[in-house]
Design a protein around this motif. Structure first.
Motif, mmCIF file in Angstrom:
data_model
loop_
_atom_site.group_PDB
_atom_site.id
_atom_site.type_symbol
_atom_site.label_atom_id
_atom_site.label_comp_id
_atom_site.label_asym_id
_atom_site.label_seq_id
_atom_site.Cartn_x
_atom_site.Cartn_y
_atom_site.Cartn_z
ATOM 1 N N ILE A 1 0.840 -1.202 0.000
ATOM 2 C CA ILE A 1 0.000 0.000 0.000
ATOM 3 C C ILE A 1 0.872 1.247 0.000
ATOM 4 N N LEU A 2 1.859 1.285 0.863
ATOM 5 C CA LEU A 2 2.725 2.462 0.958
ATOM 6 C C LEU A 2 3.588 2.630 -0.298
ATOM 7 N N LYS A 3 3.972 1.514 -0.906
ATOM 8 C CA LYS A 3 4.785 1.573 -2.121
ATOM 9 C C LYS A 3 3.986 2.115 -3.311
ATOM 10 N N ALA A 4 2.665 1.991 -3.254
ATOM 11 C CA ALA A 4 1.813 2.418 -4.373
ATOM 12 C C ALA A 4 1.567 3.923 -4.383
ATOM 13 N N ILE A 5 2.017 4.636 -3.361
ATOM 14 C CA ILE A 5 1.783 6.076 -3.271
ATOM 15 C C ILE A 5 2.579 6.818 -4.338
ATOM 16 N N LYS A 6 1.914 7.812 -4.947
ATOM 17 C CA LYS A 6 2.517 8.636 -5.993
ATOM 18 C C LYS A 6 2.567 10.095 -5.530
ATOM 19 N N PRO A 7 3.258 10.948 -6.272
ATOM 20 C CA PRO A 7 3.299 12.371 -5.901
ATOM 21 C C PRO A 7 1.917 13.025 -5.823
ATOM 22 N N ASN A 8 0.952 12.532 -6.635
ATOM 23 C CA ASN A 8 -0.392 13.125 -6.635
ATOM 24 C C ASN A 8 -1.400 12.312 -5.827
ATOM 25 N N THR A 9 -0.918 11.403 -4.976
ATOM 26 C CA THR A 9 -1.841 10.622 -4.157
ATOM 27 C C THR A 9 -2.551 11.543 -3.169
ATOM 28 N N ALA A 10 -3.880 11.503 -3.195
ATOM 29 C CA ALA A 10 -4.693 12.352 -2.324
ATOM 30 C C ALA A 10 -5.346 11.559 -1.204
ATOM 31 N N MET A 11 -5.441 10.218 -1.388
ATOM 32 C CA MET A 11 -6.153 9.415 -0.396
ATOM 33 C C MET A 11 -5.694 7.971 -0.426
ATOM 34 N N VAL A 12 -5.635 7.361 0.747
ATOM 35 C CA VAL A 12 -5.549 5.912 0.889
ATOM 36 C C VAL A 12 -6.875 5.487 1.498
ATOM 37 N N ALA A 13 -7.607 4.612 0.817
ATOM 38 C CA ALA A 13 -8.947 4.205 1.245
ATOM 39 C C ALA A 13 -8.996 2.692 1.394
ATOM 40 N N ILE A 14 -9.100 2.210 2.634
ATOM 41 C CA ILE A 14 -9.071 0.769 2.884
ATOM 42 C C ILE A 14 -10.031 0.401 4.009
ATOM 43 N N SER A 15 -10.409 -0.861 4.035
ATOM 44 C CA SER A 15 -11.148 -1.389 5.174
ATOM 45 C C SER A 15 -10.159 -1.785 6.264
ATOM 46 N N HIS A 16 -10.612 -1.721 7.502
ATOM 47 C CA HIS A 16 -9.784 -2.171 8.620
ATOM 48 C C HIS A 16 -9.720 -3.695 8.610
ATOM 49 N N ILE A 17 -10.889 -4.320 8.548
ATOM 50 C CA ILE A 17 -11.019 -5.761 8.324
ATOM 51 C C ILE A 17 -11.952 -5.940 7.134
ATOM 52 N N ASP A 18 -11.565 -6.756 6.162
ATOM 53 C CA ASP A 18 -12.440 -6.945 5.007
ATOM 54 C C ASP A 18 -13.574 -7.903 5.356
ATOM 55 N N ASN A 19 -14.632 -7.858 4.569
ATOM 56 C CA ASN A 19 -15.824 -8.642 4.889
ATOM 57 C C ASN A 19 -15.841 -10.017 4.228
ATOM 58 N N LEU A 20 -14.778 -10.379 3.521
ATOM 59 C CA LEU A 20 -14.774 -11.665 2.822
ATOM 60 C C LEU A 20 -13.955 -12.723 3.553
ATOM 61 N N VAL A 21 -12.730 -12.388 3.936
ATOM 62 C CA VAL A 21 -11.900 -13.368 4.651
ATOM 63 C C VAL A 21 -11.434 -12.858 6.016
ATOM 64 N N GLY A 22 -11.799 -11.630 6.367
ATOM 65 C CA GLY A 22 -11.501 -11.130 7.706
ATOM 66 C C GLY A 22 -10.054 -10.782 7.955
ATOM 67 N N TYR A 23 -9.368 -10.242 6.954
ATOM 68 C CA TYR A 23 -7.951 -9.892 7.121
ATOM 69 C C TYR A 23 -7.833 -8.534 7.812
ATOM 70 N N LEU A 24 -7.084 -8.484 8.893
ATOM 71 C CA LEU A 24 -6.893 -7.264 9.679
ATOM 72 C C LEU A 24 -5.702 -6.482 9.150
ATOM 73 N N LYS A 25 -5.956 -5.270 8.648
ATOM 74 C CA LYS A 25 -4.883 -4.430 8.124
ATOM 75 C C LYS A 25 -4.264 -3.608 9.251
ATOM 76 N N ASN A 26 -2.986 -3.280 9.083
ATOM 77 C CA ASN A 26 -2.243 -2.541 10.096
ATOM 78 C C ASN A 26 -2.460 -1.041 9.894
ATOM 79 N N ILE A 27 -3.593 -0.547 10.396
ATOM 80 C CA ILE A 27 -3.919 0.866 10.175
ATOM 81 C C ILE A 27 -3.003 1.800 10.966
ATOM 82 N N ASP A 28 -2.441 1.329 12.073
ATOM 83 C CA ASP A 28 -1.526 2.176 12.840
ATOM 84 C C ASP A 28 -0.280 2.512 12.015
#
Length: 373
Positions: A126-153
């Motif tokens: 996710i962090l590697k995908a950031i570009k100079p014009n990146t305005a937003m990172v939009a993600i779920s904390h836990i997804d609703n399909l397999v329940g993967y917990l993302k490291n939002i901190d």
């Protein structure tokens, strides 16, 4: 009935939630409009709910809490109100349509979107995908399909302050602690009817800096009524029309139930039940369980051999009294990633009121379906 569809809506609710909704329905009118006692009491109910949400996520002020009818509305306010043509957004293929569809609409208006796949360290990708014009990172904390917990901190604290961090907390709030200031979250959308034990038709959006988000919908607010322009202060800026006092009063009681029980206790039980289900199902030949890195939080999704997920869910419901969810789960990119766009998945999501006996009965039911087919 064994209810294992808490990712869609929690059931049952704590008794205090039912009582609060009934009380407010009998003792409330339009809030923030009249100055007579029952109208003022109604306004106080709304403020109290807003204040309880503020404390629950450690927001700076009640002005940062926008009340919505669901998480989807909050995500729409955030995405349509923050982005402009030429902006770039980073998201993942694990997201719900409540993020994907607004972003697709913004793509058609000239916004560039990168969809990261969870093939390695997702946080780094996710962090590697950031570009100079990146305005937003939009993600779920836990997804609703397999329940993967993302490291939002880590993600939130790694972003440039110019990049808005939008978190969809639909599958985490209520059983995973969220501190918007600690995680440097700019926008957090959540439903009331899932992990917060509130009624359907409730939700909220946390907006750290309301001035960075344009007005999404306009209309009556009870403030600056002589002005043809929507008030430019939050939450009035985002809340047009009458708020549903009874359900928000009940939502506050749902959050207070969590505070009394503690997130640690609720989350510990839900995650242990999901792990018990996972451990039981993985021992059954013919059952495929979907996860990332073997991580199980609150969601267990499976398929049985080549059976259609709708067929399996129907048998579970009608022959064993087990309520689950099947098919695509509003997450088409995730299904393409896991190769289940044609079959879907059967999703089991236990809740705080689920018992170990119900989990064990569910494992036996799946085993019987496998044996029959």
């Amino acid at each position: 009935m064994i209810y294992l569809d808490n990712a869609a809506t929690s059931f049952p609710k704590p008794e205090i939630v039912y009582k609060a909704c009934d009380y407010a329905l009998r003792n409330s009118v339009n809030p923030g409009r009249g100055a007579y006692p029952i109208a003022m009491d109604s306004a106080r109910m709304i403020f109290s709910c807003r204040n309880t949400i503020k404390d629950f996520i450690n927001a700076e002020s009640t002005r940062n809490i926008v009340l919505t009818k669901n998480c989807t509305e909050g995500l729409n306010i955030a995405i349509f109100g923050a982005l402009s043509p030429g902006d770039h957004v980073v998201t993942t293929v694990l997201e719900h349509n409540s993020i994907l569809r607004p972003l697709h609409e913004m793509e058609m208006r000239g916004v560039d979107v990168t969809y990261v796949e969870p093939k390695g360290d997702l946080t780094k990708e996710i962090l590697k995908a950031i570009k100079p014009n990146t305005a937003m990172v939009a993600i779920s904390h836990i997804d609703n399909l397999v329940g993967y917990l993302k490291n939002i901190d880590t993600i939130g604290n790694s972003l440039n302050p110019n990049i808005l961090f939008l978190v969809d907390a639909a599958q985490s709030i209520g059983h995973v602690k969220i501190d918007v200031q600690m995680s440097k979250i700019d926008l957090l959308a959540a439903p009331g009817h899932k992990g917060l034990y509130g009624p359907m038709g409730t939700g909220f959006l946390y907006v750290k800096e309301p001035e960075r988000i344009t007005t999404f919908m306009v209309g009556g607010t009870g403030s600056e009524s002589a002005n043809p322009i929507q008030p430019n202060f939050s939450p009035d800026k985002f809340e047009a029309g009458t708020l549903a006092v009874p359900v928000f009063h009940a939502l506050e009681k749902g959050i207070k139930f969590i505070n009394e029980e503690s997130i640690e206790k609720i989350g510990g039980k839900i995650h242990a039940l999901a792990k018990r289900l996972y451990d039981g199902l993985k021992e059954i030949d013919g059952v495929k369980i979907y996860s990332l890195d073997g991580e199980i939080t609150s969601v267990v999704s499976i398929n049985i051999k080549s059976l259609d997920s709708g067929f399996v869910a129907d048998k579970l419901a009608n022959e064993y009294g087990i309520a689950t969810r099947s098919q695509i789960h509003c997450a088409p990119l995730a299904h393409r990633f896991f190769g289940t766009i044609d079959t879907g998945m059967v999703r089991f999501t236990p809740g705080y009121f689920t018992t170990e006996e119900e989990i064990d009965q569910t494992v036996l039911a799946v085993k019987k379906i496998v044996e029959e087919n």
